[in-house]
Design an enzyme around this catalytic site. Structure first.
Site, mmCIF file in Angstrom:
data_model
loop_
_atom_site.group_PDB
_atom_site.id
_atom_site.type_symbol
_atom_site.label_atom_id
_atom_site.label_comp_id
_atom_site.label_asym_id
_atom_site.label_seq_id
_atom_site.Cartn_x
_atom_site.Cartn_y
_atom_site.Cartn_z
ATOM 1 N N CYS A 1 9.441 -10.055 15.948
ATOM 2 C CA CYS A 1 8.994 -8.939 16.805
ATOM 3 C C CYS A 1 8.880 -9.383 18.256
ATOM 4 O O CYS A 1 9.196 -8.620 19.179
ATOM 5 C CB CYS A 1 7.634 -8.422 16.336
HETATM 6 C C1 BEZ Z 1 8.384 -11.242 12.421
HETATM 7 O O1 BEZ Z 1 8.362 -10.376 13.287
HETATM 8 O O2 BEZ Z 1 8.728 -12.368 12.671
HETATM 9 C C2 BEZ Z 1 8.010 -10.906 11.011
HETATM 10 C C3 BEZ Z 1 7.063 -9.935 10.748
HETATM 11 C C4 BEZ Z 1 6.713 -9.677 9.434
HETATM 12 C C5 BEZ Z 1 7.325 -10.373 8.406
HETATM 13 C C6 BEZ Z 1 8.311 -11.319 8.685
HETATM 14 C C7 BEZ Z 1 8.647 -11.602 10.000
#
Ligand code: BEZ
Length: 210
Positions: free
Chosen positions: A45
């Site tokens: 994200c």
């Molecule tokens: C991420 O944004 O890295 C992420 C968020 C939730 C689960 C896996 C990755």
């Protein structure tokens, strides 16, 4: 009921990193991209929000507003914004909805309980100035989205809304397009006086209209 293409995007009022937003008023006469991400302070994200901020001038050029969402509160979003700037080199420059009560996530069906029953998946809704939903994408948490693809689809929709054309596989702005099958050759002569190439009666290729 699930949202579908052509439905009116549900309106809502929500707190964001840029204050309270009443969604339809905020969209105004622009296009909008509403996208959710699973959680603040997560790696994928963080890269997505940095990239969306980097590309904001490209969205602006196309009269498109972008707005993100996660089920974390506004003060968490604000703290996370410092990390986005530090690690991605681009400060967050669009609102992030703080959807701690999941009001917007539920409205847009962004929580898929068989994937994760508390976090939003990576949803994308592209909404036209009419407030109709024109595109829906859903990605899993483990896969960051391609924001160049989102811009590409917007280019296609804005072009095909104006001209009687559709865009072929992997098309990008400036490449040849296809005359829609519903347009007869007679009518096409008026719209495309420079002519086109007929590969099949239903497959007529023409330079991208200006
Ligand atoms: C991420 O944004 O890295 C992420 C968020 C939730 C689960 C896996 C990755």
């Amino acid at each position: 009921m699930a949202l579908r293409l052509g439905d009116t995007a549900p309106d809502f009022t929500a707190q964001t990193t840029q204050g309270s937003v009443k969604f339809h008023d905020w969209i105004g006469d622009s296009w909008a991209v509403l996208f959710s991400h699973p959680k603040d302070f997560t790696p994928v994200c963080t890269t997505e929000l940095g990239e969306a901020s980097r590309l904001k001038p490209e969205f602006d050029k196309r009269n498109v507003k972008i707005i993100g969402l996660s089920v974390d509160p506004a003060d968490s979003h604000t703290k996370w914004a410092d990390d986005i700037k530090e690690t991605q080199g681009h400060a967050l420059n669009f609102p992030l909805i703080a959807d701690a009560d999941r009001k917007v996530s539920d409205l847009y069906d962004m929580i898929h309980p068989n994937a994760n029953d508390t976090l939003t998946v990576r949803s994308v809704f592209i909404i036209a100035p009419t407030k109709k939903i024109r595109l829906i994408l859903t990605y899993p948490a483990s896969t960051g989205r391609n924001f160049a693809e989102i811009l590409r689809v917007i280019d296609s929709m804005q072009l095909t809304d104006k001209h009687s054309v559709a865009t072929p596989v992997n098309w990008t702005h400036g490449q040849d397009v296809i005359i829609v099958p519903s347009l007869t050759d007679e009518a096409a002569k008026q719209k495309f006086p420079g002519g086109w190439k007929t590969l099949k009666p239903y497959l007529r290729v023409v330079p991208q209209p200006k």
